[in-house]
Design an enzyme around this catalytic site. Structure first.
Site, short mmCIF file in Angstrom:
data_model
loop_
_atom_site.label_atom_id
_atom_site.label_comp_id
_atom_site.label_asym_id
_atom_site.label_seq_id
_atom_site.Cartn_x
_atom_site.Cartn_y
_atom_site.Cartn_z
N GLU B 74 0.82 -1.22 0.00
CA GLU B 74 0.00 0.00 0.00
C GLU B 74 0.84 1.25 0.00
OE1 GLU B 74 -0.80 -2.75 1.62
OE2 GLU B 74 -2.87 -3.21 1.07
N PHE B 97 -9.66 -2.07 1.95
CA PHE B 97 -10.47 -1.74 3.13
C PHE B 97 -9.84 -0.50 3.76
CE2 PHE B 97 -12.83 -5.77 4.43
CZ PHE B 97 -12.40 -6.57 3.39
N ALA B 98 -10.65 0.44 4.21
CA ALA B 98 -10.08 1.62 4.87
C ALA B 98 -9.20 1.22 6.05
CB ALA B 98 -11.20 2.54 5.35
N PHE B 100 -6.98 -0.80 6.24
CA PHE B 100 -5.59 -1.08 5.86
C PHE B 100 -4.78 0.19 5.69
CE2 PHE B 100 -7.38 -4.97 3.32
CZ PHE B 100 -7.79 -5.55 4.50
N HIS B 143 -11.32 -5.15 9.92
CA HIS B 143 -11.98 -5.10 8.61
C HIS B 143 -13.38 -4.48 8.67
CE1 HIS B 143 -8.92 -8.20 7.80
NE2 HIS B 143 -9.15 -8.06 6.51
#
Ligand SMILES: Cc1ncc(C[n+]2csc(CCOP(=O)(O)OP(=O)(O)O)c2C)c(N)n1
Ligand SMILES: [Mg+2]
Lengths: 87, 345, 348
Positions: B74, B97-98, B100, B143
């Site tokens: 990321e 997913f936010a 992460f 998550h």
């Protein structure tokens, strides 16, 4: 000018690799009764086991009747909707 | 608003309805057709079409050069989006997913969000960071978060949160065309994915043509005189259900913020001046976040008109896995009803 | 040489793990047919099963005891079983029960069993740094325990992994990093996201021994891991080990695998580490009755664990607010919903 009714058949869209499955659900309708549709437009998304696929309108016309609820189950071979076409 | 001129009633209508994910995809596709500078980078955005269908079908039309599967890195690919944006392109990076964001946060808040300012506007970062948020399906603490407040708190990025297909499309067009970085947070439960059934509401009719929705315009989803409910994302629909249940008892106004940065304070104040009572519903943590911000703005701008405030939020605790636990923490329709009743007592 | 006892123990873990995943799949799909709704049924949420990856768990964990630490990623069951995690309480956790390992708070990606020093994380590669930390603690205390961090081949491009390799190497820590290469990171084949074919080559840049076991033979893993763990216990630092495994199921349950080329799943299923292990046992002179007996007992253990777990109570809703802190500050509240807030300092 006469109205003809064309059925939206689940059998036509049933994929070959889901031959062993007999039930599915309508995950989304993109039309309501009364919506004008053009042949080929996606009118619903169905889910057969884990596979999602679109159901195209088999004819141009207007949605006459939806026969399965959203999130509703149906069996292979069931008619999902009817479209009325003006000829 | 985009839907304003949509033909209602009439026997035959051309308005087909679509899901939020399809509306997002149609906006991205349309922008990509118009500009070679727009491309998508993310994990599983190509063949898979995005875990939550946010890029479904794009690979077929645009190919792998434009719809890029990237390594699970990321920091690397979000940072690459920043650099490509600074070089004049308009990348859309998807953070699956936010939750992460932690492994790529420096690129988000120290680079993407600050380079415009630190460079004295000699650089700009026209990128979209789109990301899935929210719980309700027992995916536990890593998550299920929305983190709305976290992103909105840090200066330099615009933050949008659609709650319907029509908004998702218009906000996506605006996001891609915007010359600043935009964090586009879509709630998984609203996408209309077969395996995660959406509530009634997010699937709407969507005009075929491109349109934009200006940032900073909240949407009054339902007018009412007694209580103002301010919310966003999934809870717009829960609040509308609660309001419907209270019909005849309490007249509830429901405001969907739609964008957090910029925030449409005026619409909130106008409503609060009318109702005098404010309830904020937020799927983010309770403290130091969105609910506190909305209440602060209401008190700063309309203190004299306010007779009661209340907020219903996630607690200040990580999100649990087990069904009864997650249901306990995530604000439901009943919780909203109780809060609305409480401010009218 | 691997002793017969070790062979049998490894085989037992492997058949336990395989059958466990098959049974969980059944339980998971309960209530999810014909409509696959991720939040329905006795096991809601995501479920990542590890059928086809058993050799990587058995061959490594055979060298570990309770004092050694293992961190596992989102696909943890096979490793947990081989590490000796309490099977009943792990299953109860997966069913979201109060008597689960984590009281229903963690779920299947976040299993913690401190009795055997096992921990999980659902964030890719983020189990690596804590494993380095466990090794650091062992070194500082002069203990000879080691730490093992499991990760998928998709995780080898993540900063948390690469930083851990460097830290473990420069501090000469007793860590073994185990890459389970199942060829896929959800829908992304490894050649799309890395230019190296052999993930253990990542070790080269950190001046650390790296080794790849090209086929999922638990015995070959046992040999390679034995060497690495021996080195670590002797104070000679970390190792990176990659094991070729096979993903026999979708990435998670509900994955239609439309991206997976025809034949790839079939190929994965043909390479069966369990059959391979059975042949090994036979060659070692262990008779079929003994093998069958291990299998039956393992299956029974799984069935019993699932039955026990499903009988366990669900947590009470208010338990959601416990466990935020070990030592909650005086006056602190988690700011629950209005009707639950009893104390001051919360809302309004
Ligand atoms: C930081 C982060 N990014 C993305 C994800 C989403 N995700 C979960 S599993 C996975 C693929 C992992 O592939 P691999 O490491 O090969 O493990 P496998 O699933 O094959 O066992 C991804 C991208 C995540 N959990 N964490
Ligand atoms: Mg993998």
């Amino acid at each position: 000018m006469s109205d003809e009714i064309v059925a939206v058949e689940s059998e036509t869209v049933w994929p070959a690799d889901s031959d062993d499955v007999e039930e599915a659900i309508v995950s989304s309708w993109f039309v309501r009764e009364g919506t004008a549709v053009t042949e080929g437009d996606p009118i619903a998304e169905i889910q057969i086991e884990k596979v999602s696929l679109d159901v195209p309108a088999p004819a141009t016309g207007e949605i006459h009747e939806l026969l399965v609820d959203e999130q509703g189950e149906f069996e292979r071979g069931d008619t999902l909707a009817r479209i009325s076409t003006d000829q | 608003m985009a839907e304003a001129d949509e033909p209602e009633t009439a026997e035959t209508t051309d308005e087909r309805e679509t899901t939020m994910s399809r509306a997002m995809v149609s906006a991205i596709a349309s922008e990509m057709r118009d500009s070679d500078d727009v491309f998508v980078m993310g994990e599983d955005v190509a063949d898979y079409g995005g875990i939550f269908d946010s890029t479904d079908g794009l690979l077929d039309e645009f190919g792998r050069e434009k719809i890029m599967d990237v390594p699970i890195s990321e920091t690397g690919f979000i940072g690459a989006a920043v650099g490509a944006a600074q070089a004049g392109m308009r990348p859309i990076a998807e953070l699956m997913f936010a939750d992460f964001f932690g492994v790529g946060m420096d690129q988000i808040y120290n680079q993407m969000a600050k380079n415009t300012y630190m460079s004295g506007s000699t650089v700009n970062v026209p990128m979209v960071l789109m990301t899935a948020v929210g719980g309700t399906y027992n995916d536990a603490a890593q998550h299920s978060q929305t983190l709305y407040g976290t992103f909105a708190h840090l200066p330099g990025m615009k933050v949008v949160v659609p709650s319907t297909a029509a908004d998702a499309k218009g906000l996506m067009h605006t996001a891609i065309r915007d010359d600043d970085p935009v964090v586009y947070m879509f709630h998984k439960r609203l996408m209309g994915i077969g395996w995660m059934p959406a509530p009634d509401g997010p699937k709407t009719s969507v005009p075929e043509d491109d349109y934009t929705i200006d940032f900073g315009e909240a949407d009054v989803k339902r007018e009412g005189d007694d209580v103002t409910v301010v919310t966003l994302g999934l809870h717009v629909h829960r609040a509308l259900e609660a309001a419907a249940d209270l019909t005849g008892e309490i007249d509830v106004e429901v405001i969907d913020l739609r964008t957090l940065v910029p925030l449409d304070t005026e619409t909130v104040l106008e409503s609060v001046r009318k109702t005098g009572r404010l309830v904020v519903i937020d799927e983010d943590y309770h403290s130091f976040g969105l609910s506190g911000e909305i209440i602060a703005r209401a008190t700063e701008g309309a203190l004299a008109d306010l007779s009661a405030v209340r907020r219903v939020t996630m607690p200040d605790a990580p999100i649990p896995y087990a069904r009864p636990l997650e249901q306990a923490v995530n604000p439901g329709r009943e919780d909203i009803i109780e809060a609305v009743q409480a401010v009218t007592e | 040489m691997i002793s017969d006892t070790e062979l049998q123990e490894m085989y037992g873990w492997m058949v336990t793990a395989r059958y466990y995943e098959e049974r969980l799949q059944e339980e998971y799909l309960e209530g999810k047919q014909p409509a696959f709704d991720i939040s329905a049924g006795p096991i809601p949420g995501e479920l990542h099963l590890a059928a086809g990856q058993e050799a990587a768990a058995a061959g490594v964990c055979s060298h570990l005891d309770d004092a050694d630490t293992v961190t596992a990623p989102h696909r943890p069951h096979h490793v947990a079983i081989a590490k000796g995690v309490d099977l009943e309480r792990m299953t109860a956790e997966i069913f979201g029960r109060r008597t689960g390992l984590c009281k229903g708070k963690g779920g299947h990606m976040h299993l913690f069993d401190s009795a055997v020093n096992f921990a999980g994380s659902g964030i890719i590669a983020e189990g690596c740094p804590p494993a380095v930390g466990a090794a650091l603690a062992a070194k500082k205390r002069g203990e000879d325990s080691v730490a093992v961090a499991y990760l998928g081949e998709g995780a080898i491009s993540q900063g948390g992994f690469l930083e851990s390799l460097n830290l473990a190497s420069v501090q000469n820590l007793p860590v073994l990093f185990v890459i389970e290469d199942n060829d896929w990171a959800i829908s992304m084949p490894k050649e799309r996201v890395t230019d190296i074919r052999n993930g253990s080559q990542r070790a080269d840049g950190f001046d650390m021994p790296g080794k790849r076991v090209d086929y999922d033979d638990a015995c070959a893993v046992y040999e390679a891991a034995g060497e690495a763990i021996g080195r670590a216990r002797d104070g000679n630092g970390p190792t990176l080990l990659e094991v070729q495994v096979h993903r026999r199921m979708g990435h998670f349950m509900g994955d239609a695998e439309g991206y997976r080329p025809e034949g790839d799943s079939e190929r994965a299923k043909r390479r069966d580490s369990i059959e391979r292990m059975e042949t090994t046992l036979q060659k070692a002179g262990i008779d079929d009755d003994t093998i069958g007996d291990i299998r039956d007992r393992s299956h029974q253990r799984v069935d019993d664990a699932i039955e026990w777990a499903k009988d366990q109570p669900e947590p009470e809703p208010d338990e959601a607010y416990d466990d935020v802190f070990t030592n909650p500050p005086a006056g602190w509240t988690p700011n629950t919903k209005p009707e639950q807030a009893e104390s001051t300092g919360g809302d309004d």
